[in-house]
Design a protein around this motif. Structure first.
Motif, mmCIF file in Angstrom:
data_model
loop_
_atom_site.group_PDB
_atom_site.id
_atom_site.type_symbol
_atom_site.label_atom_id
_atom_site.label_comp_id
_atom_site.label_asym_id
_atom_site.label_seq_id
_atom_site.Cartn_x
_atom_site.Cartn_y
_atom_site.Cartn_z
ATOM 1 N N GLN A 1 -10.238 -30.937 -40.931
ATOM 2 C CA GLN A 1 -9.436 -30.812 -42.157
ATOM 3 C C GLN A 1 -10.396 -30.522 -43.308
ATOM 4 O OE1 GLN A 1 -6.223 -33.592 -42.792
ATOM 5 N NE2 GLN A 1 -6.638 -34.478 -40.773
ATOM 6 N N PRO A 2 -10.874 -29.271 -43.361
ATOM 7 C CA PRO A 2 -11.898 -28.942 -44.357
ATOM 8 C C PRO A 2 -11.469 -29.370 -45.763
ATOM 9 C CG PRO A 2 -11.474 -27.076 -42.925
ATOM 10 C CD PRO A 2 -10.447 -28.112 -42.588
ATOM 11 N N GLY A 3 -12.446 -29.895 -46.502
ATOM 12 C CA GLY A 3 -12.136 -30.337 -47.867
ATOM 13 C C GLY A 3 -11.725 -31.791 -47.923
ATOM 14 N N LYS A 4 -11.515 -32.383 -46.744
ATOM 15 C CA LYS A 4 -11.163 -33.814 -46.742
ATOM 16 C C LYS A 4 -12.327 -34.633 -46.189
ATOM 17 C CE LYS A 4 -6.345 -33.442 -47.025
ATOM 18 N NZ LYS A 4 -5.081 -33.480 -46.299
ATOM 19 N N PHE A 5 -12.327 -35.894 -46.540
ATOM 20 C CA PHE A 5 -13.481 -36.749 -46.215
ATOM 21 C C PHE A 5 -13.051 -38.112 -45.674
ATOM 22 C CE2 PHE A 5 -14.889 -33.680 -49.234
ATOM 23 C CZ PHE A 5 -16.208 -33.417 -48.903
ATOM 24 N N TYR A 6 -13.832 -38.586 -44.762
ATOM 25 C CA TYR A 6 -13.757 -40.008 -44.422
ATOM 26 C C TYR A 6 -14.743 -40.722 -45.348
ATOM 27 C CZ TYR A 6 -11.959 -38.234 -39.987
ATOM 28 O OH TYR A 6 -11.238 -37.592 -39.026
ATOM 29 N N VAL A 7 -14.658 -42.041 -45.345
ATOM 30 C CA VAL A 7 -15.630 -42.830 -46.085
ATOM 31 C C VAL A 7 -16.220 -43.848 -45.112
ATOM 32 C CG1 VAL A 7 -15.767 -44.647 -47.817
ATOM 33 C CG2 VAL A 7 -14.679 -42.488 -48.389
ATOM 34 N N LEU A 8 -17.528 -44.023 -45.168
ATOM 35 C CA LEU A 8 -18.138 -45.054 -44.313
ATOM 36 C C LEU A 8 -17.887 -46.420 -44.955
ATOM 37 C CD1 LEU A 8 -21.565 -43.362 -43.490
ATOM 38 C CD2 LEU A 8 -19.472 -43.398 -42.115
ATOM 39 N N PRO A 9 -17.497 -47.405 -44.158
ATOM 40 C CA PRO A 9 -17.047 -48.677 -44.757
ATOM 41 C C PRO A 9 -18.169 -49.456 -45.434
ATOM 42 C CG PRO A 9 -17.171 -48.862 -42.372
ATOM 43 C CD PRO A 9 -17.447 -47.424 -42.696
#
Ligand code: ASP
Length: 603
Positions: free
Chosen positions: A201-209
């Motif tokens: 999903q280009p342009g979207k990000f996960y975040v590391l906890p």
């Protein structure tokens, strides 16, 4: 408490009892009971000593320690070569016994050597327990060599034992280890987060906890009742102090519990971990309220290896006419290391107090006692005998002690005296031992922001004290939270709280914090939604394992208890990370890099 090399041998029993196809024995397992046996040991050449008559002595090092081997065959051997040595165990000649190591009474004689691997000259000596003066950046670049040193072997073994003691302690109380996602969504700890781009999903990000906070609360809604995890957490914060981007914490959550229950679980786990590493079993875990900690020690994480507590004297000097003392707060305590505080050091202390924000600092050295009591102080002439006696009595100062006094607003007085207390104590007193402390009843908010909204002292899911909920809007700074910290030797090891499980109370806290409904929904909507499906009362805690391991090993930095730490600028000296990635990789995430700042190296 010293974890010296002999500690290692006591921690490797399982290895010694478990030989492998290539070796019959480990170094530290060999002793007089083995006389006459033909044995094979494997490891690294720690030292080579050539004697005349073709005799070569080597110390062969494995994960348990070293064993001396005597080789008659002519051959080339160098430090850190990897060998398999086979020979017969015999007693060392009288006068050559080394009582410092478990195998010190024997040697492997008539040794036949197989060279399993050669080594280039190593960049620094590794035989000593301490690292000498090797630059830390060099140690980190060759971390695989650095880690061979007994000190780091000891530290990582101690760390593994800490983890294992924590696990068994919690599992005895029914805690279940559950892994939570690393690719996650923003969490509420408030530090800057690492973002991970999504390729699909280009342009979207996960975040590391930053912590498994929300995940563990969801597990309580799911009915697991008692969860724990030795969790890796990531915070993209400046590494000025002794921090790392990634760290490990013991993370715990339990349902239908009181604050005391949570503290009991943690106390037991930490006491177990401490005992297994240091052998100390009679540790106290006293409790103090936040208010008392600030008032007596000027800190919410007091170092209790020394007492020297602060007393409040403003009442005694109200209307005294002594301007420096007639202030909302007048704090005083006996300076740790009084005897070493010469006149010039006392002048430096005055400057130090000013640099910390105080208007000044008054010192007084106690002379005489009883009838002859007096003080030597720049303001000595302003004080009558009764006033001197009041100060000396209240602070329990003895002849020769130096009393330090600071006046002004209560918070400032405590922060200045608290800082001086720790600085002087750590500088002049011989501090040893482990002093744990629970600090409870933290305030819910730590101040007001520019818009007048209270600033949360913890994450926003912390439950206020039920007795204070009415003050949430009117007097937020007086509201106490149901939260608690564990302190060890002046370090905050960890914190936790009872959580909000009532959506109405949660909405009240968000409003108090100035978080709009939309923002709350966007950031934490999934948790709030879960609370609509039956959320048990729950609470938990997390503490830093890196910090605990460092303190138990007597190390000053957590890098010494981490296998592959980064430098203070976030560099991995060994791998070179972080690195640029190719345009094709960037392209697959739909990313282009605009800033082309050269990466800094070093610490
Ligand atoms: N999540 C918190 C932290 O990482 C600890 C807790 O409240 O359990 O600091």
């Amino acid at each position: 408490m010293t974890l010296d090399e002999s500690w290692i041998s006591s921690s490797v029993g399982a290895l010694i009892g478990s030989p492998s196809g290539m070796r019959t024995d480990y170094a530290a397992g060999l002793d007089m009971k083995d006389l006459g046996r033909t044995v094979s040991a494997c490891g690294w050449v720690q030292s080579v000593r050539e004697h005349g008559d073709h005799l070569v002595f080597i110390d062969l090092r494995d994960a348990t320690g070293t064993v001396q081997c005597v080789i008659t065959e002519r051959m080339e051997l160098h430090l850190e070569w990897v060998l398999r040595v086979t020979g017969v165990v015999r007693a060392r000649p009288v006068g050559t016994v080394n009582a410092a190591i478990p195998s010190g009474e024997i040697e492997i004689a008539d040794a036949v050597v197989e060279i399993l691997s050669q080594a280039q000259p190593i960049p620094f000596a590794i035989s000593g327990h301490r690292d000498g003066n090797t630059d830390e950046l060099v140690r980190l670049k060759y971390r695989f060599v650095d880690l061979r040193r007994s000190r780091l072997q000891r530290n990582l073994r101690a760390r593994a034992q800490i983890n294992s003691a924590i696990r068994s302690s919690l599992e005895e109380s029914g805690f279940l280890e559950i892994e939570t996602p690393l690719l996650w969504t923003p969490t509420p700890e408030g530090a800057r987060e690492f973002a991970v781009p999504s390729r699909l999903q280009p342009g979207k990000f996960y975040v590391l906890p930053q912590s498994p906070q929300i995940a563990k609360q969801l597990l309580m809604v799911s009915g697991f009742d008692r969860y724990y995890q030795i969790a890796r957490c990531m915070r993209d914060e400046d590494l000025r102090s002794d921090r790392q981007f990634e760290f490990t914490q013991l993370d715990l959550e339990a349902s239908f519990v009181t604050q005391q229950d949570v503290r009991n679980f943690i106390t037991k786990a930490v006491a177990n971990a401490t005992a297994v590493v240091t052998g100390e079993t009679n540790l106290d875990f006293p409790t103090i309220t936040h208010r008392e900690a600030i008032s007596r020690y000027g800190s919410d994480k007091p170092d209790l290896r020394f007492d020297h507590s602060i007393v409040e004297l403003s009442e005694s000097f109200k209307g005294s006419g002594i301007r420096a003392f007639d202030q909302p707060s007048l704090g005083a305590f006996v300076a740790p290391g009084s005897a070493q505080l010469t006149r010039s050091k006392l002048d430096e202390l005055v400057d130090r107090a000013k640099s910390l924000g105080a208007a000044g600092l008054v010192w007084m050295r106690v002379k005489g006692q009883g009838e002859t009591l007096s003080v030597d102080s720049p303001i000595g002439k302003l004080l009558d005998g009764g006033q001197v006696a009041t100060i000396v009595e209240a602070t329990s100062a003895k002849e020769g002690d130096v009393v330090l006094l600071v006046s002004g607003e209560f918070g400032l007085v405590r922060s200045v005296l608290g800082t001086l207390r720790v600085e002087l104590g750590r500088r002049y007193l011989e501090l040893s031992g482990l002093k744990y402390l629970w600090v409870i009843d933290f305030p819910m908010f730590e101040g007001l922001d520019e818009q007048g909204n209270p600033i949360a002292a913890h994450h926003p899911f912390t439950m206020p004290n039920p007795d204070d909920i009415d003050m949430m809007q009117s007097e937020p700074l007086s509201v106490r939270a149901q939260s608690y910290d564990l302190v060890l030797n002046g370090w905050e090891l960890g914190s936790g709280s009872i959580r909000i499980n009532d959506p109405t109370v949660q909405a009240g806290v968000f409003t108090a914090l100035g978080i709009s409904d939309e923002e709350a929904e966007a950031r934490f909507g999934f948790l709030l939604n879960a609370f609509n499906y039956g959320a048990p009362p729950h609470g938990g805690f997390a503490f830093g394992i890196d910090r605990l391991a460092a303190l138990l090993c007597g190390e000053e930095t957590i890098r010494e208890v981490i296998a592959f730490p980064k430098t203070q600028s976030g560099m991995d000296m060994m791998t070179g990370a972080p690195k640029a990635v190719s345009n094709s990789i960037l392209g697959s995430y739909g990313l282009t890099v605009k800033v082309d700042k050269p990466m800094s190296t070093g610490s």
